[in-house]
Design a protein around this motif. Structure first.
Motif, mmCIF file in Angstrom:
data_model
loop_
_atom_site.group_PDB
_atom_site.id
_atom_site.type_symbol
_atom_site.label_atom_id
_atom_site.label_comp_id
_atom_site.label_asym_id
_atom_site.label_seq_id
_atom_site.Cartn_x
_atom_site.Cartn_y
_atom_site.Cartn_z
ATOM 1 N N ARG A 106 58.506 44.552 31.101
ATOM 2 C CA ARG A 106 59.364 43.663 31.886
ATOM 3 C C ARG A 106 58.765 43.411 33.271
ATOM 4 O O ARG A 106 58.733 42.270 33.743
ATOM 5 C CB ARG A 106 60.754 44.276 32.010
ATOM 6 C CG ARG A 106 61.715 43.458 32.839
ATOM 7 C CD ARG A 106 63.066 44.133 32.911
ATOM 8 N NE ARG A 106 63.877 43.549 33.975
ATOM 9 C CZ ARG A 106 64.950 44.133 34.473
ATOM 10 N NH1 ARG A 106 65.358 45.296 34.011
ATOM 11 N NH2 ARG A 106 65.628 43.553 35.436
ATOM 12 N N MET A 107 58.265 44.462 33.900
ATOM 13 C CA MET A 107 57.684 44.319 35.233
ATOM 14 C C MET A 107 56.447 43.409 35.182
ATOM 15 O O MET A 107 56.283 42.524 36.021
ATOM 16 C CB MET A 107 57.344 45.705 35.792
ATOM 17 C CG MET A 107 56.875 45.714 37.226
ATOM 18 S SD MET A 107 55.075 45.580 37.433
ATOM 19 C CE MET A 107 54.484 46.869 36.361
ATOM 20 N N LEU A 108 55.580 43.609 34.177
ATOM 21 C CA LEU A 108 54.399 42.749 34.048
ATOM 22 C C LEU A 108 54.810 41.297 33.788
ATOM 23 O O LEU A 108 54.225 40.367 34.348
ATOM 24 C CB LEU A 108 53.481 43.246 32.936
ATOM 25 C CG LEU A 108 52.741 44.554 33.188
ATOM 26 C CD1 LEU A 108 51.910 44.924 31.970
ATOM 27 C CD2 LEU A 108 51.885 44.490 34.440
ATOM 28 N N ALA A 162 45.147 44.690 43.683
ATOM 29 C CA ALA A 162 45.547 46.087 43.533
ATOM 30 C C ALA A 162 45.525 46.445 42.058
ATOM 31 O O ALA A 162 45.762 45.601 41.196
ATOM 32 C CB ALA A 162 46.944 46.313 44.098
ATOM 33 N N GLU A 163 45.211 47.706 41.784
ATOM 34 C CA GLU A 163 45.272 48.194 40.419
ATOM 35 C C GLU A 163 46.548 49.005 40.259
ATOM 36 O O GLU A 163 46.870 49.838 41.098
ATOM 37 C CB GLU A 163 44.052 49.053 40.095
ATOM 38 C CG GLU A 163 42.795 48.231 39.977
ATOM 39 C CD GLU A 163 41.595 49.039 39.517
ATOM 40 O OE1 GLU A 163 41.768 50.154 38.987
ATOM 41 O OE2 GLU A 163 40.476 48.536 39.695
ATOM 42 N N ILE A 220 45.208 41.055 35.278
ATOM 43 C CA ILE A 220 44.012 41.259 34.475
ATOM 44 C C ILE A 220 44.098 42.639 33.836
ATOM 45 O O ILE A 220 43.991 43.655 34.541
ATOM 46 C CB ILE A 220 42.738 41.154 35.340
ATOM 47 C CG1 ILE A 220 42.693 39.781 35.989
ATOM 48 C CG2 ILE A 220 41.489 41.398 34.523
ATOM 49 C CD1 ILE A 220 42.573 39.808 37.463
ATOM 50 N N PRO A 221 44.317 42.703 32.516
ATOM 51 C CA PRO A 221 44.365 44.014 31.846
ATOM 52 C C PRO A 221 43.010 44.709 31.959
ATOM 53 O O PRO A 221 41.967 44.087 31.751
ATOM 54 C CB PRO A 221 44.687 43.677 30.395
ATOM 55 C CG PRO A 221 45.183 42.268 30.411
ATOM 56 C CD PRO A 221 44.560 41.607 31.590
ATOM 57 N N ARG A 237 45.988 40.373 41.105
ATOM 58 C CA ARG A 237 45.316 39.593 42.159
ATOM 59 C C ARG A 237 46.230 38.473 42.590
ATOM 60 O O ARG A 237 46.964 37.907 41.777
ATOM 61 C CB ARG A 237 44.005 38.987 41.644
ATOM 62 C CG ARG A 237 42.892 39.956 41.473
ATOM 63 C CD ARG A 237 41.575 39.260 41.242
ATOM 64 N NE ARG A 237 41.732 38.080 40.377
ATOM 65 C CZ ARG A 237 40.774 37.519 39.690
ATOM 66 N NH1 ARG A 237 39.572 37.992 39.729
ATOM 67 N NH2 ARG A 237 41.001 36.461 38.957
ATOM 68 N N TRP A 238 46.166 38.144 43.865
ATOM 69 C CA TRP A 238 46.986 37.040 44.359
ATOM 70 C C TRP A 238 46.186 36.233 45.358
ATOM 71 O O TRP A 238 45.236 36.713 45.960
ATOM 72 C CB TRP A 238 48.289 37.558 44.970
ATOM 73 C CG TRP A 238 48.111 38.544 46.078
ATOM 74 C CD1 TRP A 238 48.047 38.287 47.417
ATOM 75 C CD2 TRP A 238 47.970 39.963 45.949
ATOM 76 N NE1 TRP A 238 47.882 39.446 48.125
ATOM 77 C CE2 TRP A 238 47.829 40.493 47.253
ATOM 78 C CE3 TRP A 238 47.938 40.847 44.878
ATOM 79 C CZ2 TRP A 238 47.666 41.853 47.497
ATOM 80 C CZ3 TRP A 238 47.773 42.194 45.123
ATOM 81 C CH2 TRP A 238 47.643 42.679 46.411
ATOM 82 N N ASN A 239 46.587 34.974 45.497
ATOM 83 C CA ASN A 239 45.888 34.062 46.383
ATOM 84 C C ASN A 239 46.948 33.284 47.197
ATOM 85 O O ASN A 239 47.374 32.212 46.782
ATOM 86 C CB ASN A 239 45.012 33.108 45.583
ATOM 87 C CG ASN A 239 44.190 32.198 46.474
ATOM 88 O OD1 ASN A 239 44.305 32.231 47.687
ATOM 89 N ND2 ASN A 239 43.365 31.386 45.856
#
Length: 74
Positions: free
Chosen positions: A41-43, A26-27, A55-56, A67-69
């Motif tokens: 803080r969230m990042l 998701a972006e 990924i900036p 991204r998640w796996n």
């Protein structure tokens, strides 16, 4: 509810959308009313989650692909 909690809920809604779930990506983008401290803080919090990559997509990291796996976590 704090501004940080509102930000986290908005990002969670984006991540939970069916398209994001099927793509495991998701972006997210900082909005003008998001405080810089809350965004950082969230990042940082997202970055501590195992098998999640941030990924900036711009130089300021105000537009980020998450991204998640989940298979890697098993």
């Amino acid at each position: 509810m704090s501004s940080y909690e509102n930000l986290c809920q908005r990002v969670q809604r984006i991540i939970n959308q069916p398209k994001a779930q099927s793509e495991k990506s998701a972006e997210i983008e900082r909005q003008p009313d998001d405080s810089a401290d809350d965004w950082s803080r969230m990042l940082s919090d997202l970055g501590t989650i195992e098998n999640v990559d941030l990924i900036p997509l711009d130089d300021s990291a105000e537009h980020v692909r998450v991204r998640w796996n989940p298979e890697a976590a098993m």
